[in-house]
Design a protein around this motif. Structure first.
Motif, short mmCIF file in Angstrom:
data_model
loop_
_atom_site.label_atom_id
_atom_site.label_comp_id
_atom_site.label_asym_id
_atom_site.label_seq_id
_atom_site.Cartn_x
_atom_site.Cartn_y
_atom_site.Cartn_z
N MET A 88 0.85 -1.17 0.00
CA MET A 88 0.00 0.00 0.00
C MET A 88 0.90 1.23 0.00
N SER A 89 0.55 2.19 -0.79
CA SER A 89 1.35 3.41 -0.87
C SER A 89 0.45 4.63 -0.69
N TYR A 90 1.08 5.76 -0.55
CA TYR A 90 0.32 7.00 -0.45
C TYR A 90 -0.39 7.28 -1.77
N PRO A 91 -1.53 7.98 -1.70
CA PRO A 91 -2.21 8.36 -2.95
C PRO A 91 -1.39 9.40 -3.70
N PRO A 92 -1.73 9.65 -4.94
CA PRO A 92 -1.01 10.68 -5.71
C PRO A 92 -1.17 12.06 -5.08
N ASP A 93 -0.20 12.92 -5.32
CA ASP A 93 -0.26 14.29 -4.81
C ASP A 93 -1.53 14.97 -5.29
N ARG A 94 -2.13 15.74 -4.39
CA ARG A 94 -3.27 16.57 -4.77
C ARG A 94 -2.95 18.04 -4.58
N TYR A 95 -1.95 18.30 -3.79
CA TYR A 95 -1.46 19.67 -3.63
C TYR A 95 -0.12 19.74 -4.34
N HIS A 96 0.02 20.72 -5.21
CA HIS A 96 1.22 20.78 -6.04
C HIS A 96 2.07 22.01 -5.77
N GLY A 97 1.77 22.73 -4.70
CA GLY A 97 2.59 23.89 -4.35
C GLY A 97 3.88 23.46 -3.68
N GLU A 98 4.73 24.42 -3.43
CA GLU A 98 6.03 24.15 -2.82
C GLU A 98 6.15 24.63 -1.39
N LYS A 99 5.25 25.51 -0.94
CA LYS A 99 5.41 26.11 0.39
C LYS A 99 4.23 25.88 1.31
N GLY A 100 3.24 25.15 0.88
CA GLY A 100 2.05 24.98 1.71
C GLY A 100 1.18 26.22 1.65
N GLU A 101 0.05 26.16 2.33
CA GLU A 101 -0.87 27.29 2.30
C GLU A 101 -1.63 27.37 3.61
N ILE A 102 -2.18 28.51 3.87
CA ILE A 102 -3.02 28.69 5.06
C ILE A 102 -4.44 28.31 4.64
N SER A 103 -4.88 27.12 5.09
CA SER A 103 -6.19 26.65 4.66
C SER A 103 -6.91 25.82 5.72
N ALA A 104 -6.33 25.69 6.90
CA ALA A 104 -6.97 24.91 7.96
C ALA A 104 -8.20 25.62 8.49
N SER A 105 -9.10 24.88 9.10
CA SER A 105 -10.26 25.48 9.74
C SER A 105 -10.34 24.97 11.17
N PHE A 106 -10.71 25.85 12.08
CA PHE A 106 -10.78 25.53 13.50
C PHE A 106 -12.20 25.70 13.98
N ARG A 107 -12.66 24.76 14.79
CA ARG A 107 -14.00 24.85 15.36
C ARG A 107 -13.86 24.68 16.87
N PRO A 108 -14.15 25.71 17.65
CA PRO A 108 -14.03 25.59 19.11
C PRO A 108 -15.10 24.67 19.68
N VAL A 109 -14.80 24.05 20.80
CA VAL A 109 -15.71 23.10 21.42
C VAL A 109 -17.06 23.73 21.75
N GLY A 110 -17.11 25.02 22.00
CA GLY A 110 -18.36 25.68 22.37
C GLY A 110 -19.23 26.12 21.20
N ALA A 111 -18.82 25.80 19.99
CA ALA A 111 -19.63 26.19 18.82
C ALA A 111 -20.99 25.51 18.92
N PRO A 112 -22.06 26.21 18.59
CA PRO A 112 -23.40 25.61 18.70
C PRO A 112 -23.61 24.52 17.66
N ALA A 113 -24.47 23.58 18.00
CA ALA A 113 -24.82 22.50 17.07
C ALA A 113 -25.57 23.08 15.87
N GLU A 114 -25.37 22.48 14.72
CA GLU A 114 -26.11 22.90 13.52
C GLU A 114 -27.53 22.35 13.52
#
Length: 160
Positions: free
Chosen positions: A1-27
């Motif tokens: 088993m190997s890693y899947p093919p690259d899906r991100y092709h940049g060289e430096k990464g990007e700011i794209s994470a999302s954070f959800r605090p524990v106190g966020a209300p339910a949808e």
């Protein structure tokens, strides 16, 4: 088993994470008080997975035995006792317990205890489960044909 093919092709990464605090209300809060938190939807993960936290009220019940043809489903208990069916037997899953259900695997879950329970549900690959969660409580008012189409649309096949 190997890693899947690259899906991100940049060289430096990007700011794209999302954070959800524990106190966020339910949808979603259903009439019995059970809440569903949309932690990572198919839309937010690009279809990779869907992750939801479910906070069930005491004696909230749960769905009957069913399976999915396109997605796997996993359960991780955060707190309380969740009754899980693995296709063969029911187990009282407690904090830290995990159940993986492959595509096609029979399963069910419920809270039969007198205490609340909280758990994570992971669907992989991602599927638009939000509409399912939001409308499953209305199936009693649907015609037989509407109900059949609703469950087919949402890859849910009942055995009971």
């Amino acid at each position: 088993m190997s890693y899947p093919p690259d899906r991100y092709h940049g060289e430096k990464g990007e700011i794209s994470a999302s954070f959800r605090p524990v106190g966020a209300p339910a949808e979603l809060t259903v009439p019995n008080g059970t809440q569903t938190h949309y932690l990572a939807t198919t839309a937010s993960t690009g279809g990779e997975f869907g992750l939801y936290r479910v906070d069930m009220t005491p004696r909230a019940g749960g769905p009957a035995t069913h399976f999915h043809k396109t997605i796997s489903e996993s359960f991780f208990v955060l707190d309380g006792t969740v009754r899980l069916f693995d296709g063969d037997r029911w187990v009282d899953a407690e904090k830290g317990d995990f159940l993986y259900v492959p595509t096609g695997g029979l399963h069910a879950f419920r809270n039969e205890s007198d205490e609340p329970a909280s758990f994570l549900i992971l669907f992989a690959p991602g599927a638009p489960r939000e509409e399912y969660f939001e409308k499953v409580g209305t199936v009693a008012g649907m015609t037989e044909e509407e109900r059949r189409e609703f469950f087919l649309k949402h890859d849910t096949y009942w055995t009971d």
